[in-house]
Design an enzyme around this catalytic site. Structure first.
Site, PDB file in Angstrom:
ATOM      1  N   GLY A  31      59.296  80.971 -46.031  1.00  0.00           N
ATOM      2  CA  GLY A  31      59.980  82.188 -45.588  1.00  0.00           C
ATOM      3  C   GLY A  31      59.014  83.263 -45.160  1.00  0.00           C
ATOM      4  N   ALA A  32      57.969  82.880 -44.436  1.00  0.00           N
ATOM      5  CA  ALA A  32      56.864  83.800 -44.157  1.00  0.00           C
ATOM      6  C   ALA A  32      56.970  84.504 -42.813  1.00  0.00           C
ATOM      7  CB  ALA A  32      55.535  83.046 -44.223  1.00  0.00           C
ATOM      8  N   ASN A  33      58.104  84.389 -42.129  1.00  0.00           N
ATOM      9  CA  ASN A  33      58.197  85.036 -40.824  1.00  0.00           C
ATOM     10  C   ASN A  33      58.641  86.490 -40.908  1.00  0.00           C
ATOM     11  OD1 ASN A  33      60.801  83.792 -41.568  1.00  0.00           O
ATOM     12  ND2 ASN A  33      61.530  84.744 -39.665  1.00  0.00           N
ATOM     13  N   THR A  34      59.094  86.913 -42.105  1.00  0.00           N
ATOM     14  CA  THR A  34      59.589  88.278 -42.230  1.00  0.00           C
ATOM     15  C   THR A  34      59.474  88.751 -43.672  1.00  0.00           C
ATOM     16  OG1 THR A  34      61.499  89.723 -41.748  1.00  0.00           O
ATOM     17  CG2 THR A  34      61.971  87.588 -42.699  1.00  0.00           C
ATOM     18  N   GLY A  35      59.617  90.047 -43.874  1.00  0.00           N
ATOM     19  CA  GLY A  35      59.737  90.616 -45.216  1.00  0.00           C
ATOM     20  C   GLY A  35      58.597  90.298 -46.157  1.00  0.00           C
TER      21      GLY A  35
ATOM     22  N   GLY B 142      57.630  87.490 -47.516  1.00  0.00           N
ATOM     23  CA  GLY B 142      56.817  86.328 -47.161  1.00  0.00           C
ATOM     24  C   GLY B 142      55.787  86.652 -46.105  1.00  0.00           C
TER      25      GLY B 142
ATOM     26  N   SER C 212      63.871  87.179 -59.280  1.00  0.00           N
ATOM     27  CA  SER C 212      64.498  88.470 -59.001  1.00  0.00           C
ATOM     28  C   SER C 212      65.019  89.068 -60.296  1.00  0.00           C
ATOM     29  CB  SER C 212      65.669  88.269 -58.025  1.00  0.00           C
ATOM     30  OG  SER C 212      66.519  89.399 -57.976  1.00  0.00           O
TER      31      SER C 212
ATOM     32  N   TYR D 107      74.017  83.867 -57.103  1.00  0.00           N
ATOM     33  CA  TYR D 107      72.644  84.318 -56.858  1.00  0.00           C
ATOM     34  C   TYR D 107      71.887  84.402 -58.178  1.00  0.00           C
ATOM     35  CZ  TYR D 107      68.717  87.247 -55.385  1.00  0.00           C
ATOM     36  OH  TYR D 107      67.469  87.738 -55.145  1.00  0.00           O
TER      37      TYR D 107
END
Length: 320
Positions: free
Chosen positions: A22-26, A28, A146, A172
């Site tokens: 998940g490294a394309n945003t936020g 990550g 979380s 969640y």
């Protein structure tokens, strides 16, 4: 070292290979960026390759992109095969990607989306890559949980896929509790090997795209209070980065923001919920996860130090 741990405390990472999901945003993206800027060879493991390439273009350093859809066991196996072919060693596996408060949906393999993505997807990926980490001294598996692991959270072994009823928040919470239980059980299994450690982290309340599925009735007031209740993604990534790189980290620890309520602030060791330390449930979850994913780890469940001991900085866990 000062009690405040910042990006400047990240040690030199030259010669290390890091996989960040998940490294394309936020969170990550910020995790990958800071590791690459310190010299690591970073693989952005992402569902959308084009977005991954755009993210890679904004990072200075040795960065590549790997297709990975955590909602598909076929994609996870394919990605793991690609990573194994390209890298004989892995120093850091950072299980960062996740979804939050999604409407009721299932993965390609029929798992409830949040449990399937956040827990089972990363469980499978870790198992398929673990033999690339085990020979590497100081290697780490960092899984992002979380504060939601405390909210209406339990491991519903009688209905893991929420087939009888569905609650976005409770589903969640289950997935994030599973992240912690996986970390603690993994650490027990890793301890006899003496090379790789498992660590968990959480970002507090960070301003990222993860909240896009939050119901509007909640999202609207939170947006108004965001300056008081949230922190930027680069701050939210610091607990993960400390868990991944601080030489003083111990296997089985959990890092989060040091401010009031663990909402914001610089990272420090924190303690998770009492439920997360239940070894009997951890082991049952592990067994079920192997059965559901078809991925079996090359580890025995015979570690000695408990996760609760590690959270209190006692006992003798392996340093990474």
């Amino acid at each position: 070292m000062s009690g405040i741990w910042t990006e400047q405390h990240i040690p030199d990472q030259h010669g290390r290979v890091a996989i960040v999901t998940g490294a394309n945003t936020g969170l990550g993206f910020e995790t990958a960026r800071m590791l690459a800027e310190r010299g690591a060879e970073v693989v952005l493991a992402v569902r959308d390759v084009e977005k991954g390439k755009q993210a890679a273009g904004r990072i200075t350093g040795d960065v590549s992109v790997q297709a990975l859809d955590l909602t598909s066991l076929d994609s996870i196996r394919s990605a793991a095969a690609d990573v194994r072919a390209a890298h004989q060693r892995i120093d850091l596996l950072i299980n960062n990607a996740g979804v939050m408060y999604t409407p009721k949906r299932t993965t390609a393999d029929g798992f409830e989306l949040q449990f399937g993505t956040n827990h089972l997807g990363h469980f499978a990926l870790t198992g398929l890559l673990l033999d690339r980490l085990l020979p590497v001294p100081g290697s780490r598996v960092v899984t992002v949980s979380s504060t939601g692991h405390r909210i209406r959270a339990a491991i519903h072994l009688d209905d893991l896929q929420w087939e009888r009823s569905y609650s976005r928040a409770a589903a969640y919470g289950q997935s994030k509790l599973a992240n912690l239980m996986f970390t603690y059980d993994l650490q027990r299994r890793l301890a006899p090997h003496g090379t790789t450690v498992a660590v968990a982290a959480h970002p507090g309340v960070s301003d990222t795209e993860l909240t896009r599925n939050t119901p509007a009735v909640v999202r609207a007031p939170v947006s108004l209070l965001a300056p008081l209740l949230t922190q930027k993604a680069e701050m939210g990534a610091l607990p993960t980065l400390r868990a991944a790189t601080d030489p003083a980290v111990l296997g089985g620890q959990y890092y989060g923001p040091g401010g009031r309520g663990e909402i914001r602030g610089y990272p420090k060791p924190v303690t998770s919920s009492g439920d997360s330390y239940d070894q009997a449930v951890q082991q049952r979850l592990w067994t079920v996860s192997e059965e559901l994913t078809g991925v079996t780890f090359p580890l025995r469940a015979d570690g000695t130090a408990s996760a609760r001991q590690l959270a209190g900085h006692t006992g003798g866990p392996v340093q990474g």
